[in-house]
Design an enzyme around this catalytic site. Structure first.
Site, PDB file in Angstrom:
ATOM      1  N   TYR A   1       2.394  10.446  -0.441  1.00 43.43           N
ATOM      2  CA  TYR A   1       3.454  10.062   0.478  1.00 43.43           C
ATOM      3  C   TYR A   1       4.790  10.569  -0.052  1.00 43.43           C
ATOM      4  O   TYR A   1       5.225  10.192  -1.143  1.00 43.43           O
ATOM      5  CB  TYR A   1       3.510   8.548   0.668  1.00 43.43           C
ATOM      6  CG  TYR A   1       2.274   7.941   1.303  1.00 43.43           C
ATOM      7  CD1 TYR A   1       1.315   8.721   1.936  1.00 43.43           C
ATOM      8  CD2 TYR A   1       2.059   6.567   1.267  1.00 43.43           C
ATOM      9  CE1 TYR A   1       0.187   8.154   2.521  1.00 43.43           C
ATOM     10  CE2 TYR A   1       0.933   5.993   1.846  1.00 43.43           C
ATOM     11  CZ  TYR A   1      -0.002   6.787   2.463  1.00 43.43           C
ATOM     12  OH  TYR A   1      -1.117   6.217   3.022  1.00 43.43           O
TER      13      TYR A   1
ATOM     14  N   TRP B   1      -5.139   0.995   8.514  1.00 42.25           N
ATOM     15  CA  TRP B   1      -3.827   1.595   8.745  1.00 42.25           C
ATOM     16  C   TRP B   1      -3.622   1.877  10.225  1.00 42.25           C
ATOM     17  O   TRP B   1      -4.568   2.018  10.982  1.00 42.25           O
ATOM     18  CB  TRP B   1      -3.623   2.848   7.900  1.00 42.25           C
ATOM     19  CG  TRP B   1      -4.541   4.021   8.098  1.00 42.25           C
ATOM     20  CD1 TRP B   1      -5.739   4.223   7.489  1.00 42.25           C
ATOM     21  CD2 TRP B   1      -4.307   5.177   8.922  1.00 42.25           C
ATOM     22  NE1 TRP B   1      -6.272   5.436   7.891  1.00 42.25           N
ATOM     23  CE2 TRP B   1      -5.416   6.048   8.764  1.00 42.25           C
ATOM     24  CE3 TRP B   1      -3.272   5.582   9.767  1.00 42.25           C
ATOM     25  CZ2 TRP B   1      -5.519   7.275   9.423  1.00 42.25           C
ATOM     26  CZ3 TRP B   1      -3.378   6.803  10.432  1.00 42.25           C
ATOM     27  CH2 TRP B   1      -4.485   7.633  10.248  1.00 42.25           C
TER      28      TRP B   1
ATOM     29  N   LYS C   1       6.791   0.779  23.537  1.00 43.61           N
ATOM     30  CA  LYS C   1       8.105   1.419  23.683  1.00 43.61           C
ATOM     31  C   LYS C   1       8.024   2.814  24.291  1.00 43.61           C
ATOM     32  O   LYS C   1       9.039   3.358  24.740  1.00 43.61           O
ATOM     33  CB  LYS C   1       8.821   1.478  22.335  1.00 43.61           C
ATOM     34  CG  LYS C   1       8.165   2.368  21.284  1.00 43.61           C
ATOM     35  CD  LYS C   1       8.946   2.271  19.982  1.00 43.61           C
ATOM     36  CE  LYS C   1       8.286   3.080  18.866  1.00 43.61           C
ATOM     37  NZ  LYS C   1       9.016   2.925  17.591  1.00 43.61           N
TER      38      LYS C   1
ATOM     39  N   ASP D   1       0.826  -1.207   0.000  1.00 46.31           N
ATOM     40  CA  ASP D   1       0.000   0.000   0.000  1.00 46.31           C
ATOM     41  C   ASP D   1       0.860   1.256   0.000  1.00 46.31           C
ATOM     42  O   ASP D   1       1.809   1.377   0.787  1.00 46.31           O
ATOM     43  CB  ASP D   1      -0.900   0.013   1.235  1.00 46.31           C
ATOM     44  CG  ASP D   1      -1.761   1.270   1.289  1.00 46.31           C
ATOM     45  OD1 ASP D   1      -2.773   1.314   0.574  1.00 46.31           O
ATOM     46  OD2 ASP D   1      -1.400   2.197   2.036  1.00 46.31           O
TER      47      ASP D   1
ATOM     48  N   PRO E   1      -2.359  -0.132  12.754  1.00 48.30           N
ATOM     49  CA  PRO E   1      -2.852  -1.112  13.725  1.00 48.30           C
ATOM     50  C   PRO E   1      -2.094  -1.081  15.054  1.00 48.30           C
ATOM     51  O   PRO E   1      -2.611  -1.560  16.061  1.00 48.30           O
ATOM     52  CB  PRO E   1      -2.657  -2.450  13.009  1.00 48.30           C
ATOM     53  CG  PRO E   1      -1.558  -2.191  12.023  1.00 48.30           C
ATOM     54  CD  PRO E   1      -1.756  -0.784  11.575  1.00 48.30           C
TER      55      PRO E   1
ATOM     56  N   ALA F   1      -1.144   1.847  16.358  1.00 47.84           N
ATOM     57  CA  ALA F   1      -1.348   3.227  16.833  1.00 47.84           C
ATOM     58  C   ALA F   1      -0.068   4.043  16.756  1.00 47.84           C
ATOM     59  O   ALA F   1       0.394   4.615  17.745  1.00 47.84           O
ATOM     60  CB  ALA F   1      -1.925   3.227  18.253  1.00 47.84           C
TER      61      ALA F   1
END
Length: 336
Positions: free
Chosen positions: A54, A205, A216, A49, A207, A209
């Site tokens: 972009y 998109w 982390k 994708d 997944p 977050a």
């Protein structure tokens, strides 16, 4: 790798899709980006994708370079149109017939292919009649430049109206690409039921977050260097909504669940998205090849109802569920 049908079509996609938003052509050097694409291919990912916006078209070119030499028939390539590109003139944005026709040609050139498998309206264009947009998409399909048409971040009413027009024009909408994760569930009340009824799948998109669900980011601690939260090219802005100590504390409560299942927190997050039967695939990004290999392991993981309930209990009220946010976050006019 497991594969799922995209909407009510005969097209199968890998349930882990590799995406290059905020990475290729901007955040990640091209050599590393190409290694990530190679890692995705080696892991069995067949769906890729991207979007013309972009890195202002550079990400498409990187993906095209990375897939060069691969058997085209074995890949599913997705791209999108809507946001401003190029010199960002008055017609370099939106879903007008002019912009769609010019954008698909540019995307195909950069991606080094004669067609894309899925061409998506990256947002709803309030300044172009929907009839014009759908007619242009119908012509793109008839010209063989795209095999299937989808949308991204459209609300339930927009999807329903567009689906009806597409049917009249002889093609079918097969997908919607929304943000969806354990923390962001705004599509569940209205968009998912409408999509299920009409035969669309979700191509999800973020997944994890924007990395928050990897665990982390720790409450009360500085953000890691070179992480999404420090990216000045857009990443830091997108992740900001989750960078709250209350959210980060709740996310850490997921760690024992992941450990018990012998999963990383990222794998748990991606697997959670894939439990929704209306989801065709979860899009993962990567700045290093090992991240691809880690996330791919989420394919085929089954989370029991008891585990899903524990996740809900752990996150509690930090989960965003308001179904109005899809419409509220939609552009109110064409961006310049």
């Amino acid at each position: 790798m497991k594969y799922r049908y995209l909407g009510n079509s005969g097209l199968k996609v890998s349930e882990i899709c590799f995406g290059n938003w905020l990475t290729h052509g901007s955040q990640v050097e091209n050599e590393t980006a190409l290694k990530c694409i190679r890692a995705a291919l080696d892991a069995g990912i067949t769906s890729f994708d991207t979007a013309d916006v972009y890195a202002n078209t550079a990400a498409e070119k990187v993906l095209g370079d990375g897939l060069k030499g691969e058997r085209r028939e074995s890949l599913e390539i997705f791209t999108k149109v809507y946001w401003p590109t190029g010199p960002k003139g008055p017609n370099d944005v939106g879903l007008s017939r002019k912009h769609i026709m010019e954008s698909i040609n540019g995307s195909l050139k950069r991606l080094r292919t004669d067609y894309v498998d899925l061409y998506q309206a990256h947002r709803y264009d309030v300044e172009t009649p929907l009839e014009e947009t759908m007619q242009a998409f119908a012509d793109v399909v008839r010209q063989g430049k795209a095999l299937y048409i989808g949308v991204s971040e459209w609300d339930a009413n927009q999807i329903r109206e567009a689906h009806g027009m597409a049917k009249e024009l002889g093609f079918q909408l097969v997908s919607n690409q929304p943000q969806y994760s354990m923390l962001w569930r705004v599509i569940e009340e209205w968009v998912v039921p409408t999509s299920t009824e009409l035969g669309l799948s979700q191509v999800c998109w973020s997944p994890v977050a924007q990395g928050v669900l990897t665990g982390k980011y720790l409450p009360g601690q500085p953000v890691p260097k070179n992480s999404r939260a420090t990216d000045t090219k857009g990443g830091a802005t997108m992740i900001q909504r989750f960078m709250d100590d209350t959210v980060l504390e709740r996310v850490q409560a997921l760690r024992p669940i992941a450990d018990e299942l012998d999963l990383t927190m990222a794998q748990l997050a991606v697997a959670w998205v894939l439990q929704n039967p209306n989801v065709a695939c979860a899009i993962i990004g990567a700045s290093r090849p090992r991240q691809v290999n880690e996330n791919v392991a989420a394919s085929g993981v089954v989370l029991t109802p008891a585990v899903m309930s524990r996740i809900d209990d752990a996150l509690g009220d930090v989960v965003v569920r308001n179904p109005m946010l899809t419409a509220e976050n939609s552009p109110k006019g064409r961006p310049s």
